[in-house]
Design a protein around this motif. Structure first.
Motif, PDB file in Angstrom:
ATOM      1  N   ARG A 178     -16.409  11.379  27.826  1.00 33.96           N
ATOM      2  CA  ARG A 178     -15.471  12.532  28.476  1.00 33.96           C
ATOM      3  C   ARG A 178     -13.977  12.121  27.212  1.00 33.96           C
ATOM      4  NH1 ARG A 178     -13.765  10.403  32.705  1.00 33.96           N
ATOM      5  NH2 ARG A 178     -15.923  10.860  34.172  1.00 33.96           N
ATOM      6  N   LYS A 191     -11.266  23.531  21.779  1.00 33.85           N
ATOM      7  CA  LYS A 191     -11.857  25.018  21.725  1.00 33.85           C
ATOM      8  C   LYS A 191     -12.837  25.716  20.919  1.00 33.85           C
ATOM      9  CE  LYS A 191     -11.997  24.524  27.391  1.00 33.85           C
ATOM     10  NZ  LYS A 191     -11.875  25.899  28.690  1.00 33.85           N
ATOM     11  N   SER A 201     -20.772  19.642  21.466  1.00 30.78           N
ATOM     12  CA  SER A 201     -19.417  18.875  21.622  1.00 30.78           C
ATOM     13  C   SER A 201     -18.590  17.914  21.224  1.00 30.78           C
ATOM     14  CB  SER A 201     -20.118  18.487  23.095  1.00 30.78           C
ATOM     15  OG  SER A 201     -21.211  19.141  23.617  1.00 30.78           O
ATOM     16  N   LYS A 221     -13.226  17.327  27.612  1.00 26.71           N
ATOM     17  CA  LYS A 221     -15.090  17.939  28.238  1.00 26.71           C
ATOM     18  C   LYS A 221     -15.654  16.710  28.403  1.00 26.71           C
ATOM     19  CE  LYS A 221     -19.474  21.288  25.558  1.00 26.71           C
ATOM     20  NZ  LYS A 221     -18.740  22.211  24.705  1.00 26.71           N
TER      21      LYS A 221
END
Length: 252
Positions: A79, A84, A90, A231
């Motif tokens: 995490r 973004k 990711s 995220k």
């Protein structure tokens, strides 16, 4: 600016390549043979042996007592704080050293976006997921030792959103102040709380309490803060999470 963002982990896992990130193997004093070569949380002054009760806070404590940096933060191996607008997978979206430096030029604290519970308060959510006694003790200690924080505590408990996961990046002065306040309260709760009958999950109680105490401290001290997205690096099964939430709320 010398910034270090700890990545709390208890297993081998892919880590960001940016040197601003420092993987810290939590509970290293308990399971040193499982450490794949990351920094342990048991160097110098530490509370590594209490990891099963304090979760990632053992990494924060280690950094507070031993790490020399102008700003200190914590994320998790699965995490991260992200941007973004960055393209790619990711890990490509994870905030870089330059991202943190730019943010800390204008802000004292970087936080993840708040998690919203919508239909219940932070207090209600906590006692439906965990034992109530730890929060009762926490409030009593705040009332007796930190009365100037009581109004903020009540406000946070009645709110329907919170900064969760013990994730943040703080300039050193704020990090020191927060850590001193937080661990003093938690140690006093620990002295009074009997967790001998708690299961393994509930025994992580001090980590759970701290997630709500962060917003109490922020409310009182009002550092200049900014929220950024976070995220999960792995797919989340929201159906299972939702069913678990409903079970805790109505069957506990």
């Amino acid at each position: 600016m010398n910034i270090k963002v700890l990545v709390a982990t208890h297993k081998d896992y892919k880590m960001p390549e940016d040197e601003i990130y420092l993987p810290v193997f939590v509970g290293n004093a308990v399971h040193p043979d499982n450490n794949p070569g990351f920094q342990g949380d048991d160097d110098g002054e530490n509370m590594s042996l209490k990891n099963k009760n304090y979760n990632e806070l053992t990494a924060i404590y280690w950094a507070w007592k031993n790490l020399n940096a102008d700003a200190v933060g914590l994320v998790h191996y699965r995490r991260y704080l992200i941007d973004k607008s960055k393209n790619g997978n990711s890990f490509s979206q994870i905030l870089s050293a330059s991202d943190f430096e730019n943010l800390l030029t204008n802000y004292d604290v970087i936080l993840p976006k708040k998690r919203n519970y919508y239909i219940e308060s932070n207090y209600s959510h906590y006692i439906h997921a965990h034992h109530e006694e730890p929060l009762t003790l926490t409030k009593s200690i705040i009332m007796s030792d930190y009365p100037e924080y009581l109004e903020a505590y009540e406000k946070v408990m009645s709110s329907t959103s919170a900064h969760m996961f013990n994730m943040f990046v703080m300039k050193r002065a704020y990090f020191n102040q927060y850590s001193e306040w937080l661990f003093d309260i938690l140690e006093k709760v620990e002295d009074k709380l009997d967790i001998s009958k708690y299961d393994t999950y509930e025994a992580r109680v001090y980590g759970f309490i701290s997630e709500l105490l962060l917003d109490v401290w922020l409310e009182v001290n009002q550092p200049k803060s900014i929220e950024v997205p976070f995220k999960f690096m792995e797919k989340q099964n929201w159906l299972i999470k939702g069913m678990g939430f409903m079970k805790r709320k109505f069957l506990r």
